[in-house]
Design an enzyme around this catalytic site. Sequence first.
Site, PDB file in Angstrom:
ATOM      1  N   ASN A  60      -5.311  11.603  11.533  1.00 15.57           N
ATOM      2  CA  ASN A  60      -4.925  11.890  12.913  1.00 15.57           C
ATOM      3  C   ASN A  60      -5.961  12.839  13.489  1.00 15.57           C
ATOM      4  O   ASN A  60      -6.120  13.955  13.004  1.00 15.57           O
ATOM      5  CB  ASN A  60      -3.513  12.482  12.965  1.00 15.57           C
ATOM      6  CG  ASN A  60      -2.484  11.468  12.516  1.00 15.57           C
ATOM      7  OD1 ASN A  60      -2.336  10.420  13.128  1.00 15.57           O
ATOM      8  ND2 ASN A  60      -1.801  11.748  11.425  1.00 15.57           N
ATOM      9  N   HIS A  96       0.823  -1.204   0.000  1.00 11.05           N
ATOM     10  CA  HIS A  96       0.000   0.000   0.000  1.00 11.05           C
ATOM     11  C   HIS A  96       0.857   1.254   0.000  1.00 11.05           C
ATOM     12  O   HIS A  96       2.034   1.207   0.298  1.00 11.05           O
ATOM     13  CB  HIS A  96      -0.974   0.019   1.197  1.00 11.05           C
ATOM     14  CG  HIS A  96      -0.320   0.124   2.529  1.00 11.05           C
ATOM     15  ND1 HIS A  96      -0.076  -0.971   3.329  1.00 11.05           N
ATOM     16  CD2 HIS A  96       0.146   1.191   3.224  1.00 11.05           C
ATOM     17  CE1 HIS A  96       0.501  -0.577   4.448  1.00 11.05           C
ATOM     18  NE2 HIS A  96       0.655   0.731   4.404  1.00 11.05           N
ATOM     19  N   GLU A 118      -3.792   3.567   1.672  1.00  9.67           N
ATOM     20  CA  GLU A 118      -4.111   3.732   3.095  1.00  9.67           C
ATOM     21  C   GLU A 118      -4.270   5.223   3.381  1.00  9.67           C
ATOM     22  O   GLU A 118      -3.354   6.004   3.145  1.00  9.67           O
ATOM     23  CB  GLU A 118      -2.997   3.167   3.966  1.00  9.67           C
ATOM     24  CG  GLU A 118      -3.185   3.454   5.444  1.00  9.67           C
ATOM     25  CD  GLU A 118      -1.957   3.097   6.284  1.00  9.67           C
ATOM     26  OE1 GLU A 118      -1.870   3.600   7.414  1.00  9.67           O
ATOM     27  OE2 GLU A 118      -1.083   2.342   5.806  1.00  9.67           O
ATOM     28  N   HIS A 175       3.183  11.900  -7.140  1.00  8.79           N
ATOM     29  CA  HIS A 175       1.779  11.606  -7.378  1.00  8.79           C
ATOM     30  C   HIS A 175       1.516  10.117  -7.224  1.00  8.79           C
ATOM     31  O   HIS A 175       2.437   9.321  -7.127  1.00  8.79           O
ATOM     32  CB  HIS A 175       1.377  12.053  -8.792  1.00  8.79           C
ATOM     33  CG  HIS A 175       2.165  11.386  -9.880  1.00  8.79           C
ATOM     34  ND1 HIS A 175       3.314  11.949 -10.390  1.00  8.79           N
ATOM     35  CD2 HIS A 175       1.999  10.215 -10.530  1.00  8.79           C
ATOM     36  CE1 HIS A 175       3.814  11.131 -11.307  1.00  8.79           C
ATOM     37  NE2 HIS A 175       3.034  10.077 -11.413  1.00  8.79           N
ATOM     38  N   ARG A 219      -1.618  10.956   4.557  1.00 11.42           N
ATOM     39  CA  ARG A 219      -2.268  11.568   5.720  1.00 11.42           C
ATOM     40  C   ARG A 219      -3.296  12.565   5.219  1.00 11.42           C
ATOM     41  O   ARG A 219      -2.996  13.375   4.336  1.00 11.42           O
ATOM     42  CB  ARG A 219      -1.232  12.267   6.600  1.00 11.42           C
ATOM     43  CG  ARG A 219      -0.342  11.295   7.331  1.00 11.42           C
ATOM     44  CD  ARG A 219       0.653  12.031   8.249  1.00 11.42           C
ATOM     45  NE  ARG A 219       1.441  11.067   8.970  1.00 11.42           N
ATOM     46  CZ  ARG A 219       2.583  10.554   8.517  1.00 11.42           C
ATOM     47  NH1 ARG A 219       3.070  10.945   7.354  1.00 11.42           N
ATOM     48  NH2 ARG A 219       3.242   9.673   9.236  1.00 11.42           N
ATOM     49  N   GLU A 247      -2.392  10.998 -10.947  1.00 11.27           N
ATOM     50  CA  GLU A 247      -2.174  10.932 -12.382  1.00 11.27           C
ATOM     51  C   GLU A 247      -3.032   9.824 -12.966  1.00 11.27           C
ATOM     52  O   GLU A 247      -3.079   8.723 -12.425  1.00 11.27           O
ATOM     53  CB  GLU A 247      -0.706  10.654 -12.701  1.00 11.27           C
ATOM     54  CG  GLU A 247      -0.434  10.535 -14.198  1.00 11.27           C
ATOM     55  CD  GLU A 247       0.997  10.153 -14.514  1.00 11.27           C
ATOM     56  OE1 GLU A 247       1.453  10.513 -15.611  1.00 11.27           O
ATOM     57  OE2 GLU A 247       1.659   9.498 -13.689  1.00 11.27           O
TER      58      GLU A 247
END
Length: 131
Positions: free
Chosen positions: A64, A9, A60, A79, A13, A127
């Site tokens: 937070n 993965h 993923e 990207h 964030r 992209e």
Amino acid sequence: MTKGNRLLHTMLRVRDLEKSMDFYCTHLGMTLLRRTEHPEGRFTLAFLGYGAESDHTVLELTHNWDRTEAYDLGDAFGHIAIGVQDIYSVCEALEAQGIEVPRKPGPMKHGTTVIAFVRDPDGYMIEFIER
């Protein structure tokens, strides 16, 4: 050393998990594969993709809970690339849904591959490569 290795993965964030999940699932057609809450660490993880984690690389999203300001995207990250069948139709549909397409579909400058770029809610570039 490399026998059986596979890219699992890529993690991003995000400030607003629901908004980001909507972008990737509703607009880019990914599926929420799993979501886990971690109250002790005050974060949530959401794994999205185009197929099961057992045989596909997934995205993923990490949220937070206490983060209120935007993340510095830095200048080293480029990207995420997604292969699409009809890049012109994909970009036209996304623009109609209010998604920013800063680089319209067309051949790359030094080649013939047709590419385009869209921006996700946190400013990450995605992209598209016509396959």
